[in-house]
Scaffold this motif. Sequence first.
Motif, PDB file in Angstrom:
ATOM      1  N   MET A   1      63.102  90.021 101.195  1.00  0.00           N
ATOM      2  CA  MET A   1      63.592  90.953 100.220  1.00  0.00           C
ATOM      3  C   MET A   1      63.171  92.362 100.641  1.00  0.00           C
ATOM      4  O   MET A   1      62.087  92.556 101.176  1.00  0.00           O
ATOM      5  N   SER A   2      64.031  93.333 100.413  1.00  0.00           N
ATOM      6  CA  SER A   2      63.692  94.723 100.725  1.00  0.00           C
ATOM      7  C   SER A   2      63.883  95.582  99.485  1.00  0.00           C
ATOM      8  O   SER A   2      64.535  95.176  98.521  1.00  0.00           O
ATOM      9  N   LEU A   3      63.311  96.776  99.516  1.00  0.00           N
ATOM     10  CA  LEU A   3      63.367  97.687  98.373  1.00  0.00           C
ATOM     11  C   LEU A   3      63.600  99.100  98.890  1.00  0.00           C
ATOM     12  O   LEU A   3      62.873  99.578  99.751  1.00  0.00           O
ATOM     13  N   GLU A   4      64.616  99.743  98.392  1.00  0.00           N
ATOM     14  CA  GLU A   4      64.876 101.156  98.673  1.00  0.00           C
ATOM     15  C   GLU A   4      64.778 101.904  97.352  1.00  0.00           C
ATOM     16  O   GLU A   4      65.377 101.496  96.358  1.00  0.00           O
ATOM     17  N   THR A   5      64.011 102.995  97.315  1.00  0.00           N
ATOM     18  CA  THR A   5      63.751 103.706  96.070  1.00  0.00           C
ATOM     19  C   THR A   5      63.924 105.202  96.281  1.00  0.00           C
ATOM     20  O   THR A   5      63.452 105.751  97.280  1.00  0.00           O
ATOM     21  N   VAL A   6      64.557 105.870  95.324  1.00  0.00           N
ATOM     22  CA  VAL A   6      64.643 107.328  95.305  1.00  0.00           C
ATOM     23  C   VAL A   6      64.242 107.794  93.916  1.00  0.00           C
ATOM     24  O   VAL A   6      64.784 107.328  92.914  1.00  0.00           O
ATOM     25  N   ILE A   7      63.280 108.697  93.865  1.00  0.00           N
ATOM     26  CA  ILE A   7      62.844 109.288  92.603  1.00  0.00           C
ATOM     27  C   ILE A   7      63.216 110.760  92.641  1.00  0.00           C
ATOM     28  O   ILE A   7      62.872 111.465  93.599  1.00  0.00           O
ATOM     29  N   VAL A   8      63.898 111.216  91.615  1.00  0.00           N
ATOM     30  CA  VAL A   8      64.301 112.618  91.528  1.00  0.00           C
ATOM     31  C   VAL A   8      63.875 113.163  90.170  1.00  0.00           C
ATOM     32  O   VAL A   8      64.207 112.584  89.133  1.00  0.00           O
ATOM     33  N   ALA A   9      63.126 114.241  90.189  1.00  0.00           N
ATOM     34  CA  ALA A   9      62.761 114.955  88.964  1.00  0.00           C
ATOM     35  C   ALA A   9      63.304 116.367  89.106  1.00  0.00           C
ATOM     36  O   ALA A   9      63.083 117.028  90.117  1.00  0.00           O
ATOM     37  N   SER A  10      64.033 116.809  88.100  1.00  0.00           N
ATOM     38  CA  SER A  10      64.688 118.106  88.189  1.00  0.00           C
ATOM     39  C   SER A  10      64.504 118.871  86.886  1.00  0.00           C
ATOM     40  O   SER A  10      64.610 118.292  85.800  1.00  0.00           O
ATOM     41  N   LEU A  11      64.224 120.160  87.008  1.00  0.00           N
ATOM     42  CA  LEU A  11      64.094 121.027  85.839  1.00  0.00           C
ATOM     43  C   LEU A  11      64.857 122.316  86.104  1.00  0.00           C
ATOM     44  O   LEU A  11      64.689 122.926  87.173  1.00  0.00           O
ATOM     45  N   LYS A  12      65.694 122.685  85.152  1.00  0.00           N
ATOM     46  CA  LYS A  12      66.433 123.942  85.246  1.00  0.00           C
ATOM     47  C   LYS A  12      66.318 124.666  83.912  1.00  0.00           C
ATOM     48  O   LYS A  12      66.524 124.071  82.853  1.00  0.00           O
ATOM     49  N   ALA A  13      65.988 125.948  83.977  1.00  0.00           N
ATOM     50  CA  ALA A  13      65.883 126.774  82.777  1.00  0.00           C
ATOM     51  C   ALA A  13      66.304 128.194  83.140  1.00  0.00           C
ATOM     52  O   ALA A  13      66.176 128.616  84.294  1.00  0.00           O
ATOM     53  N   ILE A  14      66.806 128.919  82.165  1.00  0.00           N
ATOM     54  CA  ILE A  14      67.146 130.335  82.371  1.00  0.00           C
ATOM     55  C   ILE A  14      66.500 131.120  81.246  1.00  0.00           C
ATOM     56  O   ILE A  14      66.796 130.910  80.066  1.00  0.00           O
ATOM     57  N   GLU A  15      65.611 132.007  81.646  1.00  0.00           N
ATOM     58  CA  GLU A  15      64.953 132.881  80.683  1.00  0.00           C
ATOM     59  C   GLU A  15      65.746 134.185  80.628  1.00  0.00           C
ATOM     60  O   GLU A  15      66.075 134.761  81.665  1.00  0.00           O
ATOM     61  N   THR A  16      66.084 134.625  79.408  1.00  0.00           N
ATOM     62  CA  THR A  16      66.849 135.870  79.267  1.00  0.00           C
ATOM     63  C   THR A  16      66.141 136.806  78.306  1.00  0.00           C
ATOM     64  O   THR A  16      65.386 136.380  77.426  1.00  0.00           O
ATOM     65  N   SER A  17      66.397 138.070  78.488  1.00  0.00           N
ATOM     66  CA  SER A  17      65.841 139.082  77.603  1.00  0.00           C
ATOM     67  C   SER A  17      66.840 140.223  77.505  1.00  0.00           C
ATOM     68  O   SER A  17      67.343 140.711  78.513  1.00  0.00           O
ATOM     69  N   ASN A  18      67.148 140.622  76.268  1.00  0.00           N
ATOM     70  CA  ASN A  18      68.043 141.751  76.065  1.00  0.00           C
ATOM     71  C   ASN A  18      67.247 143.037  76.173  1.00  0.00           C
ATOM     72  O   ASN A  18      66.298 143.276  75.422  1.00  0.00           O
ATOM     73  N   LEU A  19      67.629 143.855  77.138  1.00  0.00           N
ATOM     74  CA  LEU A  19      66.993 145.145  77.342  1.00  0.00           C
ATOM     75  C   LEU A  19      67.886 146.218  76.729  1.00  0.00           C
ATOM     76  O   LEU A  19      68.953 145.923  76.194  1.00  0.00           O
ATOM     77  N   ASP A  20      67.491 147.479  76.818  1.00  0.00           N
ATOM     78  CA  ASP A  20      68.276 148.551  76.199  1.00  0.00           C
ATOM     79  C   ASP A  20      69.695 148.639  76.750  1.00  0.00           C
ATOM     80  O   ASP A  20      70.650 148.690  76.004  1.00  0.00           O
ATOM     81  N   LEU A  21      69.845 148.640  78.085  1.00  0.00           N
ATOM     82  CA  LEU A  21      71.154 148.830  78.686  1.00  0.00           C
ATOM     83  C   LEU A  21      71.611 147.640  79.527  1.00  0.00           C
ATOM     84  O   LEU A  21      72.685 147.687  80.119  1.00  0.00           O
ATOM     85  N   ALA A  22      70.826 146.612  79.565  1.00  0.00           N
ATOM     86  CA  ALA A  22      71.178 145.463  80.407  1.00  0.00           C
ATOM     87  C   ALA A  22      70.525 144.200  79.841  1.00  0.00           C
ATOM     88  O   ALA A  22      69.742 144.257  78.902  1.00  0.00           O
ATOM     89  N   GLN A  23      70.897 143.122  80.462  1.00  0.00           N
ATOM     90  CA  GLN A  23      70.264 141.862  80.082  1.00  0.00           C
ATOM     91  C   GLN A  23      69.522 141.315  81.300  1.00  0.00           C
ATOM     92  O   GLN A  23      70.089 141.201  82.392  1.00  0.00           O
ATOM     93  N   GLY A  24      68.237 141.006  81.129  1.00  0.00           N
ATOM     94  CA  GLY A  24      67.461 140.428  82.227  1.00  0.00           C
ATOM     95  C   GLY A  24      67.594 138.908  82.213  1.00  0.00           C
ATOM     96  O   GLY A  24      67.619 138.290  81.155  1.00  0.00           O
ATOM     97  N   ARG A  25      67.729 138.336  83.414  1.00  0.00           N
ATOM     98  CA  ARG A  25      67.824 136.870  83.549  1.00  0.00           C
ATOM     99  C   ARG A  25      66.886 136.410  84.655  1.00  0.00           C
ATOM    100  O   ARG A  25      66.839 137.023  85.712  1.00  0.00           O
TER     101      ARG A  25
END
Length: 164
Positions: A1-25
Amino acid sequence: MSLETVIVASLKAIETSNLDLAQGRAPIELEVRHAFGSGSGANQASNAFSDSRTLAASGSENIDLAGALTTIFGVVLNFASVKAILIRARATNVNNVAVGPAASNGFLGPFADASDRVVIKPGGVFLVTAPAAGWPVTAGTGDLLTVTNLGAGSAVDYDIVIIG
């Protein structure tokens, strides 16, 4: 018997901030991928245990990594080392689930000492990996992983996968 394994951990986030004349991301992206070939060396695994389990209110159970678990094909597992542990507490749980070494003959693995516990909230996931050498399992003295229902009012359901 054989075993093939793949583990994937993924995190995605976008931090935003409204500034006076623009938006920061500021995008945040992190992905970790571990691929294990079949075998017992570094970045290899030969044993897999998976199950969906239920613990009664205030209940606990010891997961014996040396000779008590079986594969889906009925083969008895004797983990020499553990390369990954994944535990998912079901979102429908009311109580938290805790995982850590058993009080006696505890599998220390990723834990600093025998009293350590990770508390998994309903819907939460605990994933830990050690792809190179893994954590050693010692039959009879260091092979029990305890999973506990931390509440008295109701049962909890959890899913577990152990790769070694």
